[in-house]
Design a protein around this motif. Structure first.
Motif, PDB file in Angstrom:
ATOM      1  N   ILE B 333       0.969  -1.135  -0.158  1.00 53.04           N
ATOM      2  CA  ILE B 333      -0.089   0.139  -0.193  1.00 53.04           C
ATOM      3  C   ILE B 333       1.095   1.152  -0.191  1.00 53.04           C
ATOM      4  O   ILE B 333       0.369   2.330  -0.581  1.00 53.04           O
ATOM      5  CB  ILE B 333      -1.045  -0.028   1.199  1.00 53.04           C
ATOM      6  N   MET B 336       1.329   1.856  -3.533  1.00 56.84           N
ATOM      7  CA  MET B 336       0.137   2.152  -4.058  1.00 56.84           C
ATOM      8  C   MET B 336      -0.130   3.635  -4.047  1.00 56.84           C
ATOM      9  O   MET B 336      -0.565   4.241  -4.770  1.00 56.84           O
ATOM     10  CB  MET B 336      -0.849   1.451  -3.864  1.00 56.84           C
ATOM     11  N   ASP B 339      -3.606   6.133  -4.230  1.00 55.48           N
ATOM     12  CA  ASP B 339      -4.683   5.058  -4.771  1.00 55.48           C
ATOM     13  C   ASP B 339      -5.100   4.084  -3.910  1.00 55.48           C
ATOM     14  O   ASP B 339      -6.163   3.427  -4.344  1.00 55.48           O
ATOM     15  CB  ASP B 339      -4.296   4.780  -6.140  1.00 55.48           C
ATOM     16  N   ILE B 340      -4.953   3.980  -2.743  1.00 55.02           N
ATOM     17  CA  ILE B 340      -5.546   3.146  -1.836  1.00 55.02           C
ATOM     18  C   ILE B 340      -6.806   3.768  -1.229  1.00 55.02           C
ATOM     19  O   ILE B 340      -7.520   2.903  -0.646  1.00 55.02           O
ATOM     20  CB  ILE B 340      -4.687   2.770  -0.438  1.00 55.02           C
ATOM     21  N   ILE B 341      -6.997   4.920  -1.394  1.00 58.17           N
ATOM     22  CA  ILE B 341      -8.066   5.719  -0.704  1.00 58.17           C
ATOM     23  C   ILE B 341      -9.377   5.364  -1.273  1.00 58.17           C
ATOM     24  O   ILE B 341     -10.063   4.708  -0.270  1.00 58.17           O
ATOM     25  CB  ILE B 341      -7.883   7.173  -0.650  1.00 58.17           C
ATOM     26  N   PRO B 342      -9.721   5.245  -2.360  1.00 54.35           N
ATOM     27  CA  PRO B 342     -10.958   5.106  -2.712  1.00 54.35           C
ATOM     28  C   PRO B 342     -11.475   3.533  -2.336  1.00 54.35           C
ATOM     29  O   PRO B 342     -10.827   2.639  -2.284  1.00 54.35           O
ATOM     30  CB  PRO B 342     -10.944   4.805  -4.096  1.00 54.35           C
ATOM     31  N   PHE B 343     -12.939   3.340  -2.180  1.00 59.81           N
ATOM     32  CA  PHE B 343     -13.389   1.980  -1.958  1.00 59.81           C
ATOM     33  C   PHE B 343     -13.641   1.450  -3.469  1.00 59.81           C
ATOM     34  O   PHE B 343     -14.387   1.942  -3.945  1.00 59.81           O
ATOM     35  CB  PHE B 343     -14.772   2.081  -0.952  1.00 59.81           C
ATOM     36  N   TYR B 344     -12.880   0.410  -3.569  1.00 58.52           N
ATOM     37  CA  TYR B 344     -13.294  -0.241  -5.034  1.00 58.52           C
ATOM     38  C   TYR B 344     -14.259  -1.705  -4.870  1.00 58.52           C
ATOM     39  O   TYR B 344     -13.881  -2.555  -4.202  1.00 58.52           O
ATOM     40  CB  TYR B 344     -11.835  -0.822  -5.490  1.00 58.52           C
ATOM     41  N   MET B 367      -6.780  -3.136  -0.817  1.00 63.45           N
ATOM     42  CA  MET B 367      -7.093  -2.525   0.557  1.00 63.45           C
ATOM     43  C   MET B 367      -8.205  -3.406   1.076  1.00 63.45           C
ATOM     44  O   MET B 367      -8.095  -3.530   2.235  1.00 63.45           O
ATOM     45  CB  MET B 367      -7.624  -1.148   0.090  1.00 63.45           C
ATOM     46  N   TYR B 370      -6.097  -5.767   2.467  1.00 60.76           N
ATOM     47  CA  TYR B 370      -5.087  -5.221   3.473  1.00 60.76           C
ATOM     48  C   TYR B 370      -5.949  -5.051   4.754  1.00 60.76           C
ATOM     49  O   TYR B 370      -5.475  -5.514   5.863  1.00 60.76           O
ATOM     50  CB  TYR B 370      -4.890  -4.031   3.159  1.00 60.76           C
ATOM     51  N   LEU B 371      -7.373  -4.527   4.679  1.00 63.78           N
ATOM     52  CA  LEU B 371      -7.999  -4.585   5.876  1.00 63.78           C
ATOM     53  C   LEU B 371      -8.516  -5.796   6.532  1.00 63.78           C
ATOM     54  O   LEU B 371      -8.245  -6.009   7.794  1.00 63.78           O
ATOM     55  CB  LEU B 371      -9.258  -3.812   5.520  1.00 63.78           C
ATOM     56  N   TYR B 372      -8.855  -6.848   5.778  1.00 62.22           N
ATOM     57  CA  TYR B 372      -9.218  -8.040   5.996  1.00 62.22           C
ATOM     58  C   TYR B 372      -7.990  -8.752   6.843  1.00 62.22           C
ATOM     59  O   TYR B 372      -8.236  -9.527   7.844  1.00 62.22           O
ATOM     60  CB  TYR B 372      -9.764  -8.819   4.958  1.00 62.22           C
TER      61      TYR B 372
END
Ligand code: FAD
Lengths: 364, 397
Positions: B333, B336, B339-344, B367, B370-372
């Motif tokens: 990240i 990246m 560009d990690i900021i948007p929720f894709y 992301m 990453y969160l999971y």
């Protein structure tokens, strides 16, 4: 020297905490972010005078300083506020630096009418705030037309105006664009912290020049200083909020017949979180102290603060997440939202690597 | 000591590679590489393909339908699967309950359940954790009252991964009165289709759906679905948890993640060069790779039986493995950038939110993953629990 907030500043903190705690508590926030941030909240925020808290009285502001601004941002961090306050403050700083009648008029609109302004500066593939814009502005009669792409424009959906950066003959220019003007394709989306951002495709979009050349660069540097103070203060609020939610949680969660907070490892982890926060708070004060100082000194402090803010918020919230066990992974618990906000904050306008490299270039 | 793969093992690696090249469906690999949770349909399709080849249960002995591979062969197989972006088969049947059943189960249970785990017809979930019993699992409150030869089970399970698409649950329930908490627990196999089983999704930090709450109301479990002896469930659970712990070094996946991180860093442009050309970044990546290589040898040591204390080493693997996994994703990240900021949203799973105009190739899923993966220090025994296990072993020396 006296580093304590004065009486008014303490009152501002108390009232901000009280107001956000009531009007924007965790459940209210969750409802709020499902749609767009509620205009209702912004109206109250405006009535309280927050957008103008650090703007001069002759512009309709409350005449406060960077201290009042930081106090508000910190409380917003604690409440996980996502909305146009920060971007508006960054733009206000840039506009104040830009001077001139049009810029002053806009500052007054922010200070007294609650105008919301988004900063359209970053571009696709960009790394951070100091990248040179590749969008291009060309003169067209009295005005200009901008062509290019802007990426991750925070809070554009709620904004009344956008400040757009673009390359012009003598360097960079700062332009005013109305978000729903024709010649502008725009995509609004949500961010992982439930904030809002947009991508913009400008294709000969009409724009009004606010400031150009060296003065525009200074305006952007001023904007960056306020950006860093804002995010630094927000990070303090986020990290303190995460620590307090985590202490509360381990104070009620029982395993092995004891409170989690009875385990020394847990106590030490909380203590480490506190130590990190202390460091961040101090860095914030240091950066605020450079407010009236020389540009280099101020820039260094702002860069350092941005690095620390992102790293400390992410670290503290990550620790908090872990100490919640499985509960930390749920959307239902505030800590998971603190963590997501911290991750976005770390990456916003450039991540820690980016600003650390910038800091390193200034090291001597 | 012999540090190299034998000719047979090398040939085996080639065979696995060729198989994956030929048989792993491209769409499944592509979806899996994204980092979103694989949909059940993908898991089934892949499991069926593996099963046809006789490779669906790498760890199982021949007797029960496994390929009878050596530990090194299993390592090679999993390594190649991860590098090819094959989805990780659901572990609950294959890695967790399967070995319990063939080690402690009745002949009837073996005949009834093992073949359908192999073929991918039956998916399982793990009903261990409860709201009040996470790290302190032995305090669990779910009860099974005896009624003739059956058990009537009542209780509440939480964090049950894949319960929303599982057919069966293996469940720990207190069935006997006992002095010690660990005694009196039984290991039951429960049909998820029983009307007394209610599954409620838990919304998680990554906006995905993997974990659930499961309410068990007056569910009648026939005596034939008790594994082993009543009240001895803790022994089987410990056997299972030990297996789970040893497989959680994440080494194969981390090797794959490392490569993806390097791809991201190579593609991302900063300051006139790629992020990977940035010296500070390169050194951080180098440092993580040093650890990753050591982790791989640690796993191989474990598999060769070259560790004095397998229990402590397994926990060390989980601790190091989860932190290395985080470090690799941290680098990804960092590379990246903003560009990690948007929720894709996972667009393959149906329409979601608006997508940004410009989306770097590697961004969607990164992301969310990453969160999971923050859960890596929580599930299968938290880091503190692992440290506790290590210290317990040390104190016995
Ligand atoms: C994504 C995910 C998937 C999961 N899937 C499953 C599943 O399929 N089936 C299933 O049964 N379970 C599952 N779990 C549950 C998992 O096993 C538990 O979350 C885990 O055991 C921790 O329990 P807890 O969440 O209750 O946290 P707690 O035990 O409450 O722990 C909270 C924090 O306190 C710490 N702590 C606890 N005790 C001590 C101590 N004595 N000393 C120091 N620190 C301590 C922990 O390390 C943790 O940081 C899953 C969890 C997650 C997050």
């Amino acid at each position: 020297m006296d580093l304590r907030p004065n009486e008014q500043q303490s009152m501002l903190r108390d009232s901000a905490r009280r107001f956000l705690g009531e009007a924007y508590d965790f459940d209210a926030r969750r409802k709020d972010i499902v749609g767009n941030p509620s205009p209702g909240l912004w109206k109250v925020v405006t009535d309280l005078g927050w957008p103008g808290a650090a703007l001069p009285e002759d512009a309709g502001g409350l005449g406060g300083s960077v201290v009042e601004y930081a106090i508000l941002m910190e409380e917003m961090g604690r409440s996980l506020y996502v909305g146009p306050f920060l971007s508006t403050a960054i733009c206000a700083a840039a506009l104040r630096s830009a001077e001139g009648p049009r810029a002053s008029e806009l500052v007054a609109q922010i200070a007294s009418n609650g105008a919301k302004v988004a900063l359209a500066h970053g571009e696709p593939g960009g790394r951070g705030f100091f990248d040179r814009p590749t969008a291009v502005a060309r003169g067209d009669g009295d005005g200009y037309r901008i062509s290019g792409r802007k990426r991750l424009v925070h809070d554009l959906a709620a904004a009344d105006f956008a400040l757009v950066t673009a390359a012009i003959a003598d360097g960079v220019g700062l332009f005013l664009v109305t978000p729903d003007i024709s010649g502008l394709a725009r995509r609004d989306y949500r961010a992982i912290d439930n904030g809002q951002a947009s991508d913009l495709e400008l294709d000969g979009t009409p724009a009004e020049l606010i400031v150009a050349g060296d003065a525009a660069q200074r305006a952007l540097d001023d904007g960056f200083y306020w950006l860093s103070i804002g995010l630094g203060a927000e990070a303090v609020g986020i990290a303190e909020g995460a620590l307090s939610h985590t202490s509360d949680y381990v104070g009620v969660r029982r395993q092995f017949g004891r409170m989690l907070s009875d385990f020394q490892v847990i106590q030490h982890r909380l203590a480490d979180m506190f130590v990190e926060i202390e460091q961040l708070k101090s860095s914030l004060l240091g950066a605020m102290s450079t407010h009236g100082g020389g540009p280099l000194e101020r820039m260094r402090a702002a860069l350092g603060l941005k690095v620390l803010a992102g790293q400390v918020a992410a670290k503290v919230c990550g620790d908090g997440l872990h100490l919640h066990g499985g509960m930390g992974m749920t959307d239902e618990m505030p800590i998971s939202h603190f963590y997501r906000r911290a991750r976005v904050l770390e990456a916003q306008y450039g991540n820690s690597d980016y600003f650390l490299a910038a800091y390193a270039r200034l090291l001597d | 000591m012999d540090f190299s793969l034998s000719p047979d093992e090398r040939a085996f690696r080639e065979e696995v590679r060729a198989f994956l090249r030929e048989r792993l469906p491209k769409d499944i690999a592509r979806r899996h590489a994204r980092g979103y949770h694989p949909p059940k349909a993908d898991l089934i399709r892949w499991q069926v393909i593996l099963h046809e080849k006789g490779w669906s249960a790498p760890g199982w002995p021949r007797e029960w339908g496994g390929p009878g591979w050596s530990a090194i062969q299993q390592f090679i197989f999993e390594d190649e699967c991860a590098l090819a972006d094959a989805p990780l088969p659901s572990p609950f049947g294959l890695k967790l309950v399967g070995p319990v059943i063939y080690t402690f189960g009745s002949d009837e249970q073996k005949a009834k359940y093992l073949p359908k785990i192999l073929s991918g017809e039956t998916f399982w979930c793990q009903g261990f954790s409860e709201p009040g019993s996470g790290s302190d699992l032995a305090s669990l409150q779910t009860r099974g009252e005896r009624d003739g030869g059956d058990f009537v089970v009542n209780g509440r399970k939480i964090w049950t991964t894949e319960a929303h698409f599982a057919d069966m649950m293996f469940c720990l329930a207190r069935t006997e009165k006992s002095e010690r908490q660990q005694d009196g627990i039984s290991f039951l196999l429960i049909d998820m289709n029983d009307p007394g089983m209610t599954v409620r999704p838990i919304a998680t930090i990554d906006s995905g759906h993997t974990v659930n709450e499961v309410f068990i109301d007056d569910v009648r479990v026939p005596g034939r679905d008790l594994v082993g002896e009543p009240g001895k469930g803790w022994t089987y659970a410990k056997f299972l948890l030990d297996n789970e712990r040893t497989t959680n070094s994440f080494v194969h996946r981390s090797k794959r993640d490392f490569r993806r991180m390097m791809d991201i860093a190579r593609a991302a442009q900063a300051d006139g060069g790629s992020v990977l050309e940035d010296e500070a970044f390169r050194r951080r990546a180098a440092r993580v790779e040093i650890d990753l290589k050591a982790l791989e040898w640690a796993v191989l040591r474990m598999l060769s039986g070259e560790v004095p204390d397998p229990s402590a080493s397994a926990s060390a693997l989980k601790l190091k493995g989860s932190s290395i996994q985080h470090e690799i994703l941290d680098l990804a990240i960092a590379a990246m950038g903003p560009d990690i900021i948007p929720f894709y949203p996972d667009t393959e799973q149906g329409p979601g939110d608006n997508l940004p105009f410009w989306t770097p190739d590697e961004a969607p899923g990164l992301m969310a993953q990453y969160l999971y993966r923050r859960a890596g220090t929580i599930y299968a025994g938290t880091s503190e629990v692992q440290r506790g296990i290590i210290y317990k072993q040390l104190s016995r020396r």
